[in-house]
Structure formats: structure tokens, C-alpha cells
Scaffold this motif. Structure first.
Motif, PDB file in Angstrom:
ATOM      1  N   LEU A   1      46.361 -39.062   1.824  1.00 59.04           N
ATOM      2  CA  LEU A   1      45.751 -40.130   2.612  1.00 59.04           C
ATOM      3  C   LEU A   1      45.718 -39.840   4.106  1.00 59.04           C
ATOM      4  O   LEU A   1      45.088 -40.579   4.855  1.00 59.04           O
ATOM      5  CB  LEU A   1      46.510 -41.444   2.387  1.00 59.04           C
ATOM      6  N   ASP A   2      46.437 -38.796   4.523  1.00 54.02           N
ATOM      7  CA  ASP A   2      46.539 -38.485   5.951  1.00 54.02           C
ATOM      8  C   ASP A   2      47.106 -39.679   6.704  1.00 54.02           C
ATOM      9  O   ASP A   2      46.630 -40.072   7.761  1.00 54.02           O
ATOM     10  CB  ASP A   2      45.170 -38.070   6.503  1.00 54.02           C
ATOM     11  N   ASN A   3      48.161 -40.293   6.108  1.00 51.58           N
ATOM     12  CA  ASN A   3      48.766 -41.472   6.692  1.00 51.58           C
ATOM     13  C   ASN A   3      50.238 -41.509   6.282  1.00 51.58           C
ATOM     14  O   ASN A   3      50.548 -41.612   5.091  1.00 51.58           O
ATOM     15  CB  ASN A   3      48.044 -42.726   6.198  1.00 51.58           C
ATOM     16  N   THR A   4      51.137 -41.436   7.247  1.00 53.44           N
ATOM     17  CA  THR A   4      52.570 -41.380   6.955  1.00 53.44           C
ATOM     18  C   THR A   4      53.255 -42.748   6.949  1.00 53.44           C
ATOM     19  O   THR A   4      54.459 -42.829   6.754  1.00 53.44           O
ATOM     20  CB  THR A   4      53.284 -40.490   7.991  1.00 53.44           C
TER      21      THR A   4
ATOM     22  N   ALA B   1      47.350 -32.037  17.469  1.00 58.54           N
ATOM     23  CA  ALA B   1      47.474 -33.066  16.438  1.00 58.54           C
ATOM     24  C   ALA B   1      47.145 -32.472  15.070  1.00 58.54           C
ATOM     25  O   ALA B   1      47.825 -32.750  14.080  1.00 58.54           O
ATOM     26  CB  ALA B   1      46.564 -34.247  16.754  1.00 58.54           C
ATOM     27  N   ASP B   2      46.114 -31.628  15.005  1.00 57.37           N
ATOM     28  CA  ASP B   2      45.759 -30.951  13.754  1.00 57.37           C
ATOM     29  C   ASP B   2      46.884 -30.027  13.292  1.00 57.37           C
ATOM     30  O   ASP B   2      47.190 -29.950  12.104  1.00 57.37           O
ATOM     31  CB  ASP B   2      44.456 -30.164  13.903  1.00 57.37           C
TER      32      ASP B   2
ATOM     33  N   ASP C   1      50.117 -30.349  13.947  1.00 62.93           N
ATOM     34  CA  ASP C   1      51.207 -31.194  13.456  1.00 62.93           C
ATOM     35  C   ASP C   1      50.911 -31.703  12.049  1.00 62.93           C
ATOM     36  O   ASP C   1      51.785 -31.712  11.183  1.00 62.93           O
ATOM     37  CB  ASP C   1      51.436 -32.375  14.398  1.00 62.93           C
ATOM     38  N   LEU C   2      49.674 -32.120  11.817  1.00 66.60           N
ATOM     39  CA  LEU C   2      49.281 -32.607  10.505  1.00 66.60           C
ATOM     40  C   LEU C   2      49.361 -31.492   9.462  1.00 66.60           C
ATOM     41  O   LEU C   2      49.845 -31.702   8.349  1.00 66.60           O
ATOM     42  CB  LEU C   2      47.868 -33.178  10.553  1.00 66.60           C
ATOM     43  N   GLU C   3      48.925 -30.299   9.817  1.00 65.38           N
ATOM     44  CA  GLU C   3      48.978 -29.163   8.890  1.00 65.38           C
ATOM     45  C   GLU C   3      50.417 -28.820   8.514  1.00 65.38           C
ATOM     46  O   GLU C   3      50.730 -28.564   7.354  1.00 65.38           O
ATOM     47  CB  GLU C   3      48.274 -27.951   9.499  1.00 65.38           C
ATOM     48  N   VAL C   4      51.308 -28.842   9.493  1.00 68.30           N
ATOM     49  CA  VAL C   4      52.722 -28.549   9.224  1.00 68.30           C
ATOM     50  C   VAL C   4      53.319 -29.623   8.322  1.00 68.30           C
ATOM     51  O   VAL C   4      54.015 -29.317   7.349  1.00 68.30           O
ATOM     52  CB  VAL C   4      53.508 -28.429  10.547  1.00 68.30           C
ATOM     53  N   MET C   5      53.051 -30.887   8.615  1.00 68.74           N
ATOM     54  CA  MET C   5      53.565 -31.966   7.783  1.00 68.74           C
ATOM     55  C   MET C   5      53.023 -31.871   6.358  1.00 68.74           C
ATOM     56  O   MET C   5      53.745 -32.036   5.388  1.00 68.74           O
ATOM     57  CB  MET C   5      53.200 -33.331   8.389  1.00 68.74           C
ATOM     58  N   SER C   6      51.756 -31.567   6.255  1.00 69.48           N
ATOM     59  CA  SER C   6      51.122 -31.453   4.944  1.00 69.48           C
ATOM     60  C   SER C   6      51.720 -30.293   4.142  1.00 69.48           C
ATOM     61  O   SER C   6      52.035 -30.444   2.959  1.00 69.48           O
ATOM     62  CB  SER C   6      49.623 -31.271   5.121  1.00 69.48           C
ATOM     63  N   ALA C   7      51.895 -29.149   4.779  1.00 72.96           N
ATOM     64  CA  ALA C   7      52.466 -27.978   4.092  1.00 72.96           C
ATOM     65  C   ALA C   7      53.899 -28.255   3.661  1.00 72.96           C
ATOM     66  O   ALA C   7      54.300 -27.922   2.530  1.00 72.96           O
ATOM     67  CB  ALA C   7      52.409 -26.753   5.006  1.00 72.96           C
ATOM     68  N   THR C   8      54.683 -28.869   4.529  1.00 73.91           N
ATOM     69  CA  THR C   8      56.074 -29.191   4.203  1.00 73.91           C
ATOM     70  C   THR C   8      56.132 -30.173   3.040  1.00 73.91           C
ATOM     71  O   THR C   8      56.936 -30.004   2.113  1.00 73.91           O
ATOM     72  CB  THR C   8      56.784 -29.779   5.437  1.00 73.91           C
ATOM     73  N   SER C   9      55.285 -31.165   3.058  1.00 70.34           N
ATOM     74  CA  SER C   9      55.250 -32.147   1.972  1.00 70.34           C
ATOM     75  C   SER C   9      54.861 -31.492   0.655  1.00 70.34           C
ATOM     76  O   SER C   9      55.474 -31.757  -0.382  1.00 70.34           O
ATOM     77  CB  SER C   9      54.275 -33.278   2.299  1.00 70.34           C
TER      78      SER C   9
END
Length: 156
Positions: A109-112, A46-47, A49-57
Motif C-alpha cells: 500500500l506504500d503506507n506505514t 524519499a524514494d 527511504d521507501l525502497e529500503v523500507m520495502s526491501a527490509t519488509s
């Protein structure tokens, strides 16, 4: 990679065997008969996935700060979101700006949820533009005012 699908009963009846499946897959979808399905994954995954989403964003947000980046984003939007083809050009630009803002906020916010809502709203806007009869019905002023709309849940 697709998720392994099991029932919630399998987890409840055989927890060790069910959770052992996480070694061979990234996530398990637990199907529930009378409620929304659940997803199980490890905290480490889960961490990730969050890191990848955050970096991409963050990359996307930074790209939009440059004229070349904005042009590139506008050029690739129809391939990423095919429904933008139905939006007028000014709305495609507005969508790209709002998407970047929402992605930046989601990262902080760590919320999509806000990004998902924005995508749904713009997709529905494109649906209206794609249907000439619906577009005409929603944009034609009949000259009549039916008064204020009651709050949801209140008596009309």
C-alpha cells in the motif's frame, strides 16, 4: 543522521537559503508553533527511504516463511521491542505474525500507518501485562454488565 531543525517562517522568508540546506542533510524538520511539524526532503531521498523500507519488509516477510526464520524472529523480538518481555508467549507469537502481515501490507500500500498502529496497540497490551493491578482490573469479570457502549461522539 539527525535532521536540521528550522522554523516554517525561515522557509517562508528565505526559501532559497532554507532549501539549499537539503544539500547537506537528508531532511529538514520545519517547526510550527500552532500545528504539527513538517519534514522536507528530496523526492530522490524519499524514494530511497521507501525502497529500503520495502526491501527490509520483504526480507522479514520471507524469513517468517521458514521455521528457522520464525525462531530467529521470536528470539530477536525482545531486543528490537523490549516491551514484548511482558507479553505471554502466545501473544509474542501472535504479535510476530501480525507484524509480518502488517509489514507486507504496508509495502503493497506504500503506507506505514497500519504498522505504526499495530506497534502502538501491542505496546499498550504489554503495558497492561506489566502492571498486575491494571491487568487484574481489566481481566476480572465483576459480573455486572453496564450495557452497550455509545458510539464516540454520540450523546450518552
Amino acid at each position: 543522521m539527525s535532521a536540521l531543525e528550522l522554523t516554517l517562517s525561515e522557509l517562508l522568508n528565505k526559501p532559497k537559503a532554507t532549501l539549499a540546506n537539503l544539500r547537506g542533510t537528508r531532511r529538514i524538520v520545519l517547526r510550527r508553533r500552532d500545528d504539527e511539524d513538517l519534514v522536507l526532503t528530496t523526492a530522490a531521498r524519499a524514494d530511497q527511504d521507501l525502497e529500503v523500507m520495502s526491501a527490509t519488509s520483504r526480507m522479514f516477510v520471507e524469513m517468517m516463511r521458514t521455521p528457522k526464520g520464525r525462531t530467529l524472529v521470536l528470539d530477536m523480538l525482545p531486543a528490537t521491542f523490549p516491551w514484548v518481555r511482558y507479553l505471554p508467549a502466545h501473544d509474542v507469537r501472535a504479535f510476530s505474525v501480525e507484524l509480518v502481515d502488517a509489514l507486507g501490507a504496508a509495502t503493497l500500500l506504500d503506507n506505514t500507518a497500519g504498522v505504526a498502529q499495530l506497534l502502538a496497540e501491542w505496546r499498550h497490551t504489554a503495558e497492561v501485562h506489566a502492571d498486575p493491578e491494571l491487568y487484574a482490573a481489566l481481566t476480572t469479570d465483576s459480573g455486572e454488565d453496564y450495557g452497550p457502549v455509545p458510539e464516540p461522539g454520540s450523546a450518552a
